[in-house]
Design a protein around this motif. Structure first.
Motif, short mmCIF file in Angstrom:
data_model
loop_
_atom_site.label_atom_id
_atom_site.label_comp_id
_atom_site.label_asym_id
_atom_site.label_seq_id
_atom_site.Cartn_x
_atom_site.Cartn_y
_atom_site.Cartn_z
N ALA A 189 0.83 -1.20 0.00
CA ALA A 189 0.00 0.00 0.00
C ALA A 189 0.86 1.26 0.00
N ARG A 190 1.99 1.21 0.71
CA ARG A 190 2.90 2.37 0.72
C ARG A 190 3.42 2.64 -0.68
N ILE A 191 3.79 1.59 -1.40
CA ILE A 191 4.29 1.75 -2.77
C ILE A 191 3.21 2.33 -3.68
N GLU A 192 1.96 1.90 -3.48
CA GLU A 192 0.84 2.45 -4.25
C GLU A 192 0.73 3.96 -4.04
N VAL A 193 0.82 4.38 -2.79
CA VAL A 193 0.70 5.80 -2.46
C VAL A 193 1.88 6.58 -3.04
N TRP A 194 3.08 6.00 -2.94
CA TRP A 194 4.27 6.67 -3.50
C TRP A 194 4.09 6.95 -4.99
N LYS A 195 3.61 5.97 -5.72
CA LYS A 195 3.40 6.15 -7.16
C LYS A 195 2.38 7.25 -7.42
N THR A 196 1.35 7.31 -6.58
CA THR A 196 0.31 8.32 -6.74
C THR A 196 0.88 9.72 -6.53
N VAL A 197 1.70 9.88 -5.49
CA VAL A 197 2.29 11.18 -5.19
C VAL A 197 3.22 11.62 -6.32
#
Length: 272
Positions: free
Chosen positions: A174-182
């Motif tokens: 989930a952290r990696i998902e958010v990083w890509k979004t940012v």
């Protein structure tokens, strides 16, 4: 109708001070954030990161100093600041009873925007949530909820967004998902002020990093500039061993799919 802001600086903070009783939380904070960049405000719990964000978002008044967001003074032009920003707090502010699409439509209608359904569909596609758009948010994973939360902050296309510890409590995927979004947000021209206590998060995402400690910014620069504060590295041959993150991503993949073929053996499978 507010005038267009053309300055290359999206956020400017000078001499910011704030106390709670006898506890001085901010003691002269200074920094600037370039338009379209990711700025990480790094610090331990209680360092004052959230206090800075609340002041910039006009939710709290500073006792001294000045701050401007998108060219507007946060004290004198609070209404203009609010029209320029969106804030995502430490916990996803989504309605679990509604579907993802319904959450987005609700926010679009609250902001008096036309074609709320079209806006919702566009954001669902942008954040890879189209297939889950009709499901209740209660069925979403942590990463999906956070992506939906960030999508909701973008309704109305605010030029500046504040992400206050956006990956707190999330699992590695989930952290990696958010990083890509940012990263996609900044690539699209949005200015992002990110607060975090995770060193790897700041290292991964930020164009500039500031460390807030005991109420003051003690260092502010690019990752390369911060690394120069330490003695030069010595060149030595070291056999690199895989980290736990390397193992995790090799096994599950950074999108949650199996990253290796075949079945992974357990750590004790060789024991008799």
């Amino acid at each position: 109708m507010t005038a267009a802001v053309t300055s290359a600086t999206a956020i400017r903070v000078q001499g910011l001070e704030k106390s709670y009783g006898k506890l001085a939380v901010l003691r002269g904070v200074d920094f600037e954030v370039a338009r379209g960049s990711i700025f990480a405000l790094l610090g331990s719990n209680g360092a004052g990161k959230t206090t800075v964000v609340r002041i910039l978002a006009t939710l709290l008044r500073a006792e001294a100093g000045t701050a401007t967001v998108n060219g507007f003074d946060v004290a004198a032009r609070a209404a203009d600041v609010r029209e320029s920003i969106s804030l995502t707090g430490q916990f996803a502010a989504v309605d679990e009873i509604l579907s993802g699409r319904e959450n987005l439509i609700l926010v679009a209608k609250l902001r008096h925007l036309n074609d709320a359904g079209g806006i919702a569909d566009g954001l669902l596609a942008r954040f890879s949530l189209t297939d889950a758009g009709g499901r209740k948010v209660a069925t979403y994973s942590g990463g999906m909820r956070r992506r939906l939360d960030i999508a909701m902050t973008l309704i109305g296309d605010p030029p500046v967004i504040f992400l206050d510890e956006p990956t707190a409590g999330l699992d590695p995927e989930a952290r990696i998902e958010v990083w890509k979004t940012v990263e996609k947000l900044a690539a699209g021209g949005t200015t992002v002020l990110l607060t975090t206590q995770y060193l790897d998060e700041a290292e991964k995402l930020a164009d500039r990093i500031a460390i807030l400690h005991q109420g003051r910014i003690i260092v502010n620069g690019t990752l390369a500039e911060l690394k120069q504060l330490l003695p030069p590295a010595k060149v030595e041959y070291v056999e690199k061993q895989p980290s736990l993150q390397d193992v995790f991503l090799a096994l599950v993949g950074d999108d949650g799919t199996h990253g290796t073929s075949g079945n992974a053996r357990s750590a004790d499978s060789g024991k008799e």
